[in-house]
Design a protein around this motif. Structure first.
Motif, PDB file in Angstrom:
ATOM      1  N   THR A 153      15.241  10.908  11.210  1.00 21.36           N
ATOM      2  CA  THR A 153      16.134  11.058  10.065  1.00 21.36           C
ATOM      3  C   THR A 153      17.304  10.087  10.160  1.00 21.36           C
ATOM      4  OG1 THR A 153      15.630  13.427  10.104  1.00 21.36           O
ATOM      5  CG2 THR A 153      17.438  12.739   8.713  1.00 21.36           C
ATOM      6  N   VAL A 154      17.639   9.459   9.023  1.00 22.29           N
ATOM      7  CA  VAL A 154      18.848   8.644   8.928  1.00 22.29           C
ATOM      8  C   VAL A 154      19.575   8.975   7.631  1.00 22.29           C
ATOM      9  CG1 VAL A 154      17.978   6.712  10.315  1.00 22.29           C
ATOM     10  CG2 VAL A 154      17.625   6.717   7.837  1.00 22.29           C
ATOM     11  N   VAL A 166       8.900   3.332   1.901  1.00 21.54           N
ATOM     12  CA  VAL A 166       8.806   2.521   3.114  1.00 21.54           C
ATOM     13  C   VAL A 166       9.379   3.247   4.324  1.00 21.54           C
ATOM     14  CG1 VAL A 166       8.680   0.296   1.965  1.00 21.54           C
ATOM     15  CG2 VAL A 166      10.920   1.278   2.446  1.00 21.54           C
ATOM     16  N   ASP A 167      10.241   4.215   4.092  1.00 16.51           N
ATOM     17  CA  ASP A 167      10.721   5.034   5.203  1.00 16.51           C
ATOM     18  C   ASP A 167       9.651   6.031   5.633  1.00 16.51           C
ATOM     19  OD1 ASP A 167      13.223   3.806   5.326  1.00 16.51           O
ATOM     20  OD2 ASP A 167      14.035   5.088   3.760  1.00 16.51           O
ATOM     21  N   MET A 168       9.090   6.749   4.655  1.00 15.06           N
ATOM     22  CA  MET A 168       8.071   7.748   4.977  1.00 15.06           C
ATOM     23  C   MET A 168       6.761   7.118   5.426  1.00 15.06           C
ATOM     24  SD  MET A 168       9.354  10.677   4.941  1.00 15.06           S
ATOM     25  CE  MET A 168       7.892  11.721   4.941  1.00 15.06           C
ATOM     26  N   ALA A 169       6.599   5.826   5.205  1.00 17.09           N
ATOM     27  CA  ALA A 169       5.430   5.124   5.743  1.00 17.09           C
ATOM     28  C   ALA A 169       5.350   5.287   7.250  1.00 17.09           C
ATOM     29  CB  ALA A 169       5.505   3.639   5.382  1.00 17.09           C
ATOM     30  N   ASN A 170       6.515   5.441   7.883  1.00 15.05           N
ATOM     31  CA  ASN A 170       6.575   5.622   9.329  1.00 15.05           C
ATOM     32  C   ASN A 170       7.093   7.007   9.704  1.00 15.05           C
ATOM     33  OD1 ASN A 170       5.784   2.907  10.410  1.00 15.05           O
ATOM     34  ND2 ASN A 170       7.457   2.285   9.065  1.00 15.05           N
ATOM     35  N   TRP A 178       0.835  -1.214   0.000  1.00 16.15           N
ATOM     36  CA  TRP A 178       0.000   0.000   0.000  1.00 16.15           C
ATOM     37  C   TRP A 178       0.862   1.253   0.000  1.00 16.15           C
ATOM     38  CZ3 TRP A 178      -1.052   4.207   3.236  1.00 16.15           C
ATOM     39  CH2 TRP A 178      -2.229   4.908   2.947  1.00 16.15           C
ATOM     40  N   HIS A 179       1.917   1.243   0.756  1.00 12.92           N
ATOM     41  CA  HIS A 179       2.792   2.411   0.799  1.00 12.92           C
ATOM     42  C   HIS A 179       3.626   2.541  -0.473  1.00 12.92           C
ATOM     43  CE1 HIS A 179       2.033   4.061   4.768  1.00 12.92           C
ATOM     44  NE2 HIS A 179       1.986   2.832   5.249  1.00 12.92           N
ATOM     45  N   ALA A 180       4.126   1.431  -0.989  1.00 11.36           N
ATOM     46  CA  ALA A 180       4.989   1.481  -2.175  1.00 11.36           C
ATOM     47  C   ALA A 180       4.212   1.791  -3.446  1.00 11.36           C
ATOM     48  CB  ALA A 180       5.737   0.159  -2.335  1.00 11.36           C
ATOM     49  N   GLU A 181       2.946   1.372  -3.510  1.00 13.39           N
ATOM     50  CA  GLU A 181       2.095   1.572  -4.694  1.00 13.39           C
ATOM     51  C   GLU A 181       2.672   0.899  -5.931  1.00 13.39           C
ATOM     52  OE1 GLU A 181       0.277   5.919  -3.317  1.00 13.39           O
ATOM     53  OE2 GLU A 181       1.864   5.832  -4.835  1.00 13.39           O
ATOM     54  N   ARG A 182       3.462  -0.110  -5.719  1.00 16.05           N
ATOM     55  CA  ARG A 182       3.977  -0.919  -6.821  1.00 16.05           C
ATOM     56  C   ARG A 182       4.345  -2.290  -6.262  1.00 16.05           C
ATOM     57  NH1 ARG A 182       9.464  -1.107  -9.592  1.00 16.05           N
ATOM     58  NH2 ARG A 182       8.612  -3.209  -9.617  1.00 16.05           N
ATOM     59  N   THR A 183       4.642  -3.211  -7.139  1.00 15.27           N
ATOM     60  CA  THR A 183       5.018  -4.551  -6.711  1.00 15.27           C
ATOM     61  C   THR A 183       6.507  -4.602  -6.388  1.00 15.27           C
ATOM     62  OG1 THR A 183       5.580  -5.388  -8.918  1.00 15.27           O
ATOM     63  CG2 THR A 183       3.252  -5.467  -8.277  1.00 15.27           C
ATOM     64  N   PHE A 184       6.907  -5.630  -5.630  1.00 11.85           N
ATOM     65  CA  PHE A 184       8.327  -5.836  -5.347  1.00 11.85           C
ATOM     66  C   PHE A 184       8.648  -7.319  -5.425  1.00 11.85           C
ATOM     67  CE2 PHE A 184       5.977  -4.750  -1.417  1.00 11.85           C
ATOM     68  CZ  PHE A 184       5.970  -5.973  -0.763  1.00 11.85           C
ATOM     69  N   TYR A 185       9.902  -7.602  -5.781  1.00  9.56           N
ATOM     70  CA  TYR A 185      10.288  -8.990  -6.034  1.00  9.56           C
ATOM     71  C   TYR A 185      10.802  -9.706  -4.793  1.00  9.56           C
ATOM     72  CZ  TYR A 185      15.335  -7.986  -5.935  1.00  9.56           C
ATOM     73  OH  TYR A 185      16.610  -7.641  -5.549  1.00  9.56           O
ATOM     74  N   ASN A 186      11.098  -8.949  -3.734  1.00  8.67           N
ATOM     75  CA  ASN A 186      11.715  -9.531  -2.556  1.00  8.67           C
ATOM     76  C   ASN A 186      11.186  -8.811  -1.321  1.00  8.67           C
ATOM     77  OD1 ASN A 186      14.366  -9.333  -0.552  1.00  8.67           O
ATOM     78  ND2 ASN A 186      14.167 -11.327  -1.514  1.00  8.67           N
ATOM     79  N   THR A 187      11.077  -9.522  -0.209  1.00 10.18           N
ATOM     80  CA  THR A 187      10.517  -8.923   0.998  1.00 10.18           C
ATOM     81  C   THR A 187      11.510  -8.009   1.720  1.00 10.18           C
ATOM     82  OG1 THR A 187      11.092 -10.935   2.212  1.00 10.18           O
ATOM     83  CG2 THR A 187       8.826 -10.746   1.391  1.00 10.18           C
ATOM     84  N   LEU A 188      12.618  -7.684   1.070  1.00  7.75           N
ATOM     85  CA  LEU A 188      13.505  -6.658   1.606  1.00  7.75           C
ATOM     86  C   LEU A 188      12.726  -5.360   1.842  1.00  7.75           C
ATOM     87  CD1 LEU A 188      16.218  -5.366   2.325  1.00  7.75           C
ATOM     88  CD2 LEU A 188      16.598  -4.995  -0.114  1.00  7.75           C
ATOM     89  N   GLY A 189      11.772  -5.056   0.938  1.00  6.66           N
ATOM     90  CA  GLY A 189      10.953  -3.861   1.117  1.00  6.66           C
ATOM     91  C   GLY A 189      10.172  -3.905   2.422  1.00  6.66           C
ATOM     92  N   VAL A 190       9.670  -5.083   2.787  1.00  6.23           N
ATOM     93  CA  VAL A 190       8.951  -5.241   4.048  1.00  6.23           C
ATOM     94  C   VAL A 190       9.914  -5.044   5.217  1.00  6.23           C
ATOM     95  CG1 VAL A 190       7.422  -6.740   5.374  1.00  6.23           C
ATOM     96  CG2 VAL A 190       7.467  -6.918   2.874  1.00  6.23           C
ATOM     97  N   ALA A 191      11.115  -5.581   5.068  1.00  5.14           N
ATOM     98  CA  ALA A 191      12.124  -5.420   6.115  1.00  5.14           C
ATOM     99  C   ALA A 191      12.468  -3.947   6.317  1.00  5.14           C
ATOM    100  CB  ALA A 191      13.377  -6.221   5.751  1.00  5.14           C
ATOM    101  N   LYS A 192      12.606  -3.204   5.220  1.00  6.65           N
ATOM    102  CA  LYS A 192      12.920  -1.779   5.331  1.00  6.65           C
ATOM    103  C   LYS A 192      11.756  -1.015   5.977  1.00  6.65           C
ATOM    104  CE  LYS A 192      15.930   0.333   3.866  1.00  6.65           C
ATOM    105  NZ  LYS A 192      16.309   0.735   2.507  1.00  6.65           N
ATOM    106  N   TYR A 193      10.530  -1.434   5.661  1.00  4.52           N
ATOM    107  CA  TYR A 193       9.354  -0.824   6.297  1.00  4.52           C
ATOM    108  C   TYR A 193       9.412  -1.019   7.816  1.00  4.52           C
ATOM    109  CZ  TYR A 193       4.521  -0.719   8.022  1.00  4.52           C
ATOM    110  OH  TYR A 193       3.395  -0.484   8.765  1.00  4.52           O
TER     111      TYR A 193
END
Length: 655
Positions: free
Chosen positions: A369-370, A513-517, A341-356
């Motif tokens: 901030t990082v 995924v960063d701005m999601a939080n 929902w946050h990315a608004e696109r598909t991803f091939y690996n759950t690394l995106g979930v990990a970053k979220y």
């Protein structure tokens, strides 16, 4: 860091348009929970909105920002670095500022330089500027596309937003997934400048779009103000020594890191086991002269986990390290759905979930901030696909047996990732052969995925797409002038950066995924001053023998432990679903919910029969390369169905 949204129309605004703007801002309040502002000029058809994440100037700096007579209005998502220099110069010339925010310098520079003002902006940003005298809107996006900006243009009204969900909140915008985009989503590589949704497009990186009213319609014009301009082969400066290149890279990287530590809130660092984030932590520690808070992801599979190397770096810098340990139940289920929902696109690996989940932990620790390491591979030739192209097409002086030796080393060290980031067999496509003289290795695994993916589309979707070739579509968006008479490594880096950097690394691996939080990431390598130095580095100093990013390694050698200085690039990925029974069980729960026949019939995107056959083949497959590729496609199928459910069938304001 913030979110922006609004409307610009040839028609006057109606009272309900104010409520529409509020709904649009509601969908992106995660980008800016610290404040909300809006400006509506009904007679001029203008509505500008802003959600604020306060990082610089915590007490003032609300947006929209106006000049004294409100002839200019501005909303900004992002950061302008080196802004204090411009403020000082402007104040010496008699200008006055309404706040201490970095954002306001855009108005000052616009008044001074006109549309050439973008060339003076340094940082990561996407913004909207209204010029009342000209009755026109300017939309500008940073050079690499670190911050997102989308729009929908009906011809009479343009609706824009930092995220597509804000645009979809407008009642006149159609809510439909593009069938051509769906095919791109399934094969991982999107066509630059597009989104997953019908008629909603992006302002492209390094571009300015001007929107004017003419003859009852909106007229748009776009110009590119910056690009990754590698020198032509016969135009490189051969007078610079290796030491000169190393020193210039070191100088500009330190400068970039120092700028990104500027904030009125604490700044931390993301830390993995790679030299990119480790060098950022080392330089940040030196700049701050004190330990830095570092955030690390750990996976429950030793083959994919780099946390032990990150800890060695953390210990060497005496950093305050926060480690998040992720298992199957973390990477799937609701977290997977929220990430889509946050990315608004598909991803091939759950690394995106990990970053979220990592950005969530950052906020829980009290950080907004990082500083991150994204962009180093793009600038200095770090990915295995770049090395492969260097070995195949960029070593004219090497003997065939030396090329074969280097190729063998590369294949052996990247066995784990074949089927995802490296293709097991060489593939070609005429569009890229014509564009580059070869088909870049980075796109080849996704060409193989495309062969699996296209038959899974529904008959109706395939009929709508017709003979559309997504590889040709991608190639058509790449400027051939930027590839003429360039080295093979330059071509590989440039084409990747035009596609995967913005569409993947900076999307579900970065901003979204960063701005999601409500957490701002600042990629220090993606500073255009550093990039312009990196592009001058000869190919054989970016990839030297079997050593990728050689010039960067030398530039940061003093802050890296020896194990990192000598370590080969290791792709940062989460363990795929097929690697353990618990992950298979969790992904099966998502399959049952989103890939069942009823769900597939509702979305009208995928064939229930052919998708069922794919899932059966996937469960029977034992080949690790084939399984890796099918894992990537399975993730895309799930994501596509989640996009359909949460944005089209039953739209939600938050997941």
């Amino acid at each position: 860091m913030c979110g922006i949204a609004g409307m610009f129309s040839v028609k006057p605004m109606h009272p309900e348009d104010g409520y529409t703007l509020s709904r649009m801002l509601k969908t992106i309040e995660h980008r800016g929970p610290d404040g909300e502002g809006s400006y509506v000029d009904a007679g001029r058809g203008l509505a500008m909105g802003h959600t604020r994440l306060s990082i610089i100037d915590l007490n003032t700096g609300e947006q929209p920002i106006h000049n004294k007579d409100k002839s200019l209005s501005l909303t900004v998502n992002g950061e302008f670095y080196d802004f204090k220099k411009y403020r000082s110069h402007a104040m010496a010339e008699g200008d006055r500022f309404s706040c201490k925010s970095d954002s306001e310098i855009a108005l000052t520079l616009y008044r001074k330089y006109g549309k050439a003002f973008v060339e003076h902006l340094r940082g990561e940003f996407a913004f909207a500027l209204y010029d009342r005298e000209k009755d026109e809107m300017l939309f500008v996006r940073d050079r690499f596309g670190i911050r997102p900006l989308f729009y929908y243009n009906s011809g009479e009204t343009l609706v824009y937003g930092s995220e597509v969900k804000a645009i979809l909140a407008h009642p006149d915008v159609p809510k439909r997934l593009s069938r051509k985009a769906a095919l791109h989503q399934l094969m991982q590589t999107i066509k630059p400048g597009t989104s997953a949704f019908e008629d909603i497009v992006a302002v492209e990186p390094g571009h300015m779009m001007v929107v004017r009213k003419r003859n009852g319609k909106l007229e748009t014009s776009t110009r590119k103000y910056w690009d990754m301009n590698f020198p032509e082969v016969d135009a490189r400066d051969d007078m610079m020594s290796e030491e000169d290149h190393v020193e210039k890279v070191r100088e500009k990287l330190i400068e970039s890191v120092i700028f990104r530590l500027e904030a009125d809130v604490p700044v931390g660092c993301y830390l993995s086991g790679g030299i990119d984030s480790c060098s950022i932590l080392g330089l940040a520690t030196g700049a701050m002269q004190s330990p830095v808070k570092a955030f690390t992801i750990s996976f429950d599979d030793d083959k994919y986990d780099e946390a032990h190397i990150a800890k060695e770096m953390s210990d060497s810098m005496q950093a305050d390290q926060e480690q998040i340990n992720l298992k199957a139940e973390d990477l799937y289920g609701d977290n997977f759905i929220k990430t889509v929902w946050h990315a608004e696109r598909t991803f091939y690996n759950t690394l995106g979930v990990a970053k979220y989940l990592m950005s969530k932990r950052v906020r829980e620790c009290g950080y907004k901030t990082v500083v991150t390491g994204e962009g180093a591979d793009e600038l200095f030739g770090g990915y295995p696909a770049f090395k492969r192209d260097m070995f195949l097409y960029g070593l004219d002086s090497e003997r065939p047996e030396e090329r074969a030796r280097l190729q063998g080393l590369l294949d052996e060290s990247n066995k784990l990732f074949k089927g995802a980031i490296l293709a097991e067999n060489q593939l070609k496509h005429s569009a890229f052969e014509e564009l580059c003289g070869f088909t870049p290795s980075w796109i080849q695994p996704w060409m193989a995925t495309l062969e699996l993916a296209k038959p899974l589309l529904s008959d109706e979707a395939q009929e709508e797409i017709g003979d559309y070739d997504p590889i040709e579509g991608i190639a058509s968006k790449i400027d051939p002038k930027m590839l003429m008479n360039r080295h093979a490594l330059d071509k590989a880096q440039y084409t990747w950066s035009k596609c995967q950097l913005e569409g993947q690394i900076l999307n579900w691996g970065g901003d979204r995924v960063d701005m999601a939080n409500s957490m701002e990431s600042r990629p220090a390598f993606l500073d255009h001053h550093l990039a312009e130095v990196a592009m001058q580095v000869p190919a054989n100093l970016r990839v030297k023998g079997n050593i990728e990013k050689w010039v960067l390694r030398e530039a940061v050698k003093g802050v890296l432990p020896e194990v990192l200085y000598k370590r080969e690039k290791f792709a940062f990925m989460a363990p795929p679903a097929h690697t353990s029974p618990d992950k298979q069980a969790k992904v099966n729960e998502l399959i049952e919910r989103f890939l069942n026949p009823d769900a597939l019939r509702r979305s009208e995107l995928l064939s229930p029969k052919r998708t069922a056959q794919f899932l059966e083949d996937y469960r029977k497959d034992k080949d690790p390369i084939s399984l890796t590729r099918k894992d990537t496609l399975l993730n895309h199928l799930l994501c596509l169905q989640i996009l359909s459910e949460t944005f089209v069938e039953n739209p939600v304001v938050s997941p």
